[in-house]
Design an enzyme around this catalytic site. Structure first.
Site, short mmCIF file in Angstrom:
data_model
loop_
_atom_site.label_atom_id
_atom_site.label_comp_id
_atom_site.label_asym_id
_atom_site.label_seq_id
_atom_site.Cartn_x
_atom_site.Cartn_y
_atom_site.Cartn_z
N ARG A 27 0.82 -1.22 0.00
CA ARG A 27 0.00 0.00 0.00
C ARG A 27 0.85 1.27 0.00
O ARG A 27 0.49 2.26 0.66
CB ARG A 27 -0.95 0.02 1.21
CG ARG A 27 -1.91 -1.15 1.26
CD ARG A 27 -3.17 -0.80 0.50
NE ARG A 27 -4.13 -1.90 0.57
CZ ARG A 27 -5.34 -1.79 1.06
NH1 ARG A 27 -5.76 -0.64 1.52
NH2 ARG A 27 -6.15 -2.80 1.07
N ARG A 31 -3.47 6.57 1.37
CA ARG A 31 -4.00 7.69 2.15
C ARG A 31 -3.01 8.39 3.08
O ARG A 31 -3.26 9.51 3.49
CB ARG A 31 -5.22 7.24 2.94
CG ARG A 31 -6.44 7.06 2.06
CD ARG A 31 -7.60 6.48 2.83
NE ARG A 31 -7.35 5.09 3.16
CZ ARG A 31 -8.23 4.28 3.74
NH1 ARG A 31 -9.41 4.73 4.08
NH2 ARG A 31 -7.94 3.04 3.97
N ARG A 40 -6.98 11.97 -5.11
CA ARG A 40 -8.21 11.23 -4.80
C ARG A 40 -9.42 12.17 -4.80
O ARG A 40 -10.47 11.84 -5.31
CB ARG A 40 -8.02 10.55 -3.45
CG ARG A 40 -9.24 10.05 -2.78
CD ARG A 40 -9.52 8.61 -3.16
NE ARG A 40 -10.27 7.92 -2.12
CZ ARG A 40 -11.54 8.14 -1.86
NH1 ARG A 40 -12.22 9.03 -2.54
NH2 ARG A 40 -12.14 7.48 -0.89
N ASP A 78 -7.20 -2.43 -7.15
CA ASP A 78 -7.68 -3.11 -5.94
C ASP A 78 -8.01 -4.56 -6.26
O ASP A 78 -8.34 -4.87 -7.41
CB ASP A 78 -8.94 -2.41 -5.40
CG ASP A 78 -9.16 -2.77 -3.94
OD1 ASP A 78 -8.52 -2.14 -3.08
OD2 ASP A 78 -9.93 -3.71 -3.67
N TYR A 155 -15.06 -11.74 0.39
CA TYR A 155 -15.79 -10.49 0.10
C TYR A 155 -17.07 -10.78 -0.66
O TYR A 155 -18.10 -10.14 -0.45
CB TYR A 155 -14.90 -9.54 -0.73
CG TYR A 155 -13.80 -8.91 0.09
CD1 TYR A 155 -14.03 -7.77 0.85
CD2 TYR A 155 -12.53 -9.47 0.12
CE1 TYR A 155 -13.02 -7.19 1.61
CE2 TYR A 155 -11.51 -8.90 0.88
CZ TYR A 155 -11.77 -7.76 1.62
OH TYR A 155 -10.78 -7.20 2.37
O1 1CP Z 1 0.29 1.02 -3.39
C1 1CP Z 1 -0.55 0.12 -3.27
O2 1CP Z 1 -0.29 -0.99 -2.78
C2 1CP Z 1 -1.94 0.45 -3.68
C3 1CP Z 1 -2.70 -0.54 -4.48
C4 1CP Z 1 -3.65 -1.41 -3.64
C5 1CP Z 1 -3.51 -2.79 -3.38
C6 1CP Z 1 -2.33 -3.68 -3.73
C7 1CP Z 1 -4.89 -0.99 -3.05
C8 1CP Z 1 -5.42 0.38 -3.07
N1 1CP Z 1 -5.51 -2.10 -2.54
C9 1CP Z 1 -4.69 -3.20 -2.71
C10 1CP Z 1 -4.97 -4.60 -2.35
C11 1CP Z 1 -6.12 -4.90 -1.44
N2 1CP Z 1 -7.38 -4.34 -1.40
C12 1CP Z 1 -6.09 -5.96 -0.50
C13 1CP Z 1 -4.93 -6.92 -0.33
C14 1CP Z 1 -3.85 -6.35 0.51
C15 1CP Z 1 -4.19 -6.15 1.97
O3 1CP Z 1 -4.56 -7.13 2.64
O4 1CP Z 1 -4.11 -5.00 2.41
C16 1CP Z 1 -7.34 -5.98 0.15
C17 1CP Z 1 -7.78 -6.93 1.25
C18 1CP Z 1 -8.15 -4.96 -0.42
C19 1CP Z 1 -9.56 -4.64 -0.10
C20 1CP Z 1 -9.75 -3.21 0.26
N3 1CP Z 1 -9.77 -2.19 -0.65
C21 1CP Z 1 -9.84 -2.66 1.55
C22 1CP Z 1 -9.81 -3.43 2.87
C23 1CP Z 1 -11.22 -3.65 3.26
C24 1CP Z 1 -11.40 -4.51 4.47
O5 1CP Z 1 -11.62 -5.72 4.32
O6 1CP Z 1 -11.41 -3.96 5.55
C25 1CP Z 1 -9.93 -1.26 1.39
C26 1CP Z 1 -10.09 -0.23 2.46
C27 1CP Z 1 -9.89 -0.99 -0.01
C28 1CP Z 1 -9.86 0.34 -0.66
C29 1CP Z 1 -8.49 0.79 -1.04
N4 1CP Z 1 -7.68 0.07 -1.91
C30 1CP Z 1 -6.50 0.76 -2.13
C31 1CP Z 1 -6.58 1.99 -1.37
C32 1CP Z 1 -5.52 3.06 -1.36
C33 1CP Z 1 -7.83 1.99 -0.70
C34 1CP Z 1 -8.37 3.10 0.18
C35 1CP Z 1 -9.27 3.91 -0.69
C36 1CP Z 1 -9.43 5.35 -0.35
O7 1CP Z 1 -10.34 5.66 0.42
O8 1CP Z 1 -8.72 6.21 -0.91
#
Ligand code: 1CP
Length: 355
Positions: A27, A31, A40, A78, A155
């Site tokens: 990540r 944020r 964003r 994502d 999910y």
């Molecule tokens: O630099 C990077 O790594 C960004 C790219 C990225 C990746 C590899 C994002 C952006 N998401 C992911 C993978 C991801 N998404 C995973 C696997 C890795 C991990 O376990 O952290 C998972 C479980 C998700 C699902 C997801 N998407 C969540 C978690 C939800 C939960 O179960 O609680 C969330 C909050 C998101 C949204 C998201 N994805 C990425 C970002 C930066 C965000 C936040 C969005 C925002 O509000 O700006």
């Protein structure tokens, strides 16, 4: 194959000699960076950010511009783009994380599930990969990624993130046929999805099994690891055997030996696992990636420096270690604290790579 200027990460995935331990951060775009929050806002929603290749490229490049010591880029997207492409209707409610309009909560919904037209429905992801590769100018390798079949299924069945997994476990224990159907569809879809990312230019692929650790010991191999193995062997059969593959089961430290026999080139390791014994268990079969507790980045540069050194000491001399956090960086991390981590990795790790 194009030549990548900084190939320290690629060499380490193959356990070859390097002058220092490479590092990237799960990540790393996100944020905690003020520049991310600005883009964003411009983009509108999180999904708008993912679906526009110019925005996705901009936010992928932001951490690389701020931190010259990063040794890899990761596609900004994502894992939930896949169930979205299957018609489950992904949306994000402000401050609440991801949700699905059409979760798989009865037999009819599961039976209707099918492999989507990946090339068409997810073309925005492959366009982003192409655009990011152009912006990178071969400076560092680009990681493409997907969720594991099991993690995507959590999910899809629960309909949202961060749950107690009772809905999917009830289905697993009472209707294993339905779960196996979902996992098979996910496996074929993910194989295609990763193949298209590689065709578009991804140099490495990683499978995030974020919720594999929620499975009982008796169910982990049969319901998560085996499906990741099928993806790896299918990618190899399709001709992608030279593209390094990383798998990461969060909470999966007790299954490290089985993971080492999966065909993956590297294993992600979370902070609850001791890297030294894990290294002995994998016995030079794979590289290891991890495993600093992301919460350490909420402290101060002095404590961070000591904790980073401890992780490098735990792995010890020789090749095959990619420094990373044990899970994603938190949104509350002060950006200058990440700078302290990256400087320590680069400066302190060199001694572990000398003759
Ligand atoms: O630099 C990077 O790594 C960004 C790219 C990225 C990746 C590899 C994002 C952006 N998401 C992911 C993978 C991801 N998404 C995973 C696997 C890795 C991990 O376990 O952290 C998972 C479980 C998700 C699902 C997801 N998407 C969540 C978690 C939800 C939960 O179960 O609680 C969330 C909050 C998101 C949204 C998201 N994805 C990425 C970002 C930066 C965000 C936040 C969005 C925002 O509000 O700006």
């Amino acid at each position: 194959m194009t030549s990548i200027i900084n190939d320290v990460f690629l060499k380490t995935l193959l356990r070859e000699r390097t002058p220092y331990t490479p590092v990237w951060i799960m990540r790393q775009a996100g944020r905690y960076l003020p520049e991310y929050r600005k883009t964003r806002k411009q983009a509108g929603s999180f999904l708008d950010l993912c679906k526009n290749k110019d925005f996705a490229t901009e936010v992928t490049m932001q951490p690389l511009e701020r931190y010259p010591n990063l040794d890899a880029a990761i596609l900004f997207s994502d894992i939930l783009t896949v169930p979205d492409a299957m018609g489950l209707g992904l949306y994000f409610e402000e401050g609440e994380g991801p949700k699905f309009k059409n979760p798989l909560q009865d037999e009819k919904a599961v039976q209707k599930l099918d492999i989507p037209d990946v090339e068409e429905k997810l073309s925005y992801v492959f366009n982003a990969v192409k655009s990011i590769k152009e912006a990178l100018k071969n400076r560092v390798p680009l990681i493409g990624f997907s969720g594991s079949p099991w993690t995507l299924a959590t999910y899809m069945v629960e309909g949202k993130g961060r749950t107690d997994f009772l809905k999917i476990k009830q289905m697993l224990y009472s209707r294993p046929d339905l779960i196996n159907h979902i996992l098979k569809i996910n496996t074929e879809t993910v194989t295609k999805y990763l193949a298209c990312q590689i065709d578009a230019g991804a140099d490495v692929v990683m499978i995030f099994d974020s919720w594999g650790g929620a499975l009982a010991h008796s169910e982990y191999e049969s319901h998560s690891l085996n499906y990741m193995k099928v993806i790896i062997s299918n990618l190899n059969l399709l001709g992608y055997q030279d593209v390094p593959k990383i798998i990461f089961t969060k909470g999966g430290g007790q299954w490290i030996e089985a993971q080492a026999n999966s065909g993956a080139d590297a294993l992600g390791v979370d902070w609850q696992t001791d890297l030294g014994p894990a290294r002995k268990l994998v016995n030079n079969k794979v590289a290891l990636q991890g495993n600093l507790d992301p919460a350490i980045l909420l402290s101060n540069p002095k404590s961070i420096e000591a904790a980073v050194k401890r992780v490098l000491d735990d792995y010890g001399y020789g090749e095959g270690h990619i420094f990373n956090l044990g899970h994603g960086i938190t949104q509350f991390t002060p950006p200058e604290n990440l700078q302290a981590l990256l400087e320590t990795v680069r400066n302190y790790s060199a001694k572990y790579h000398q003759e």
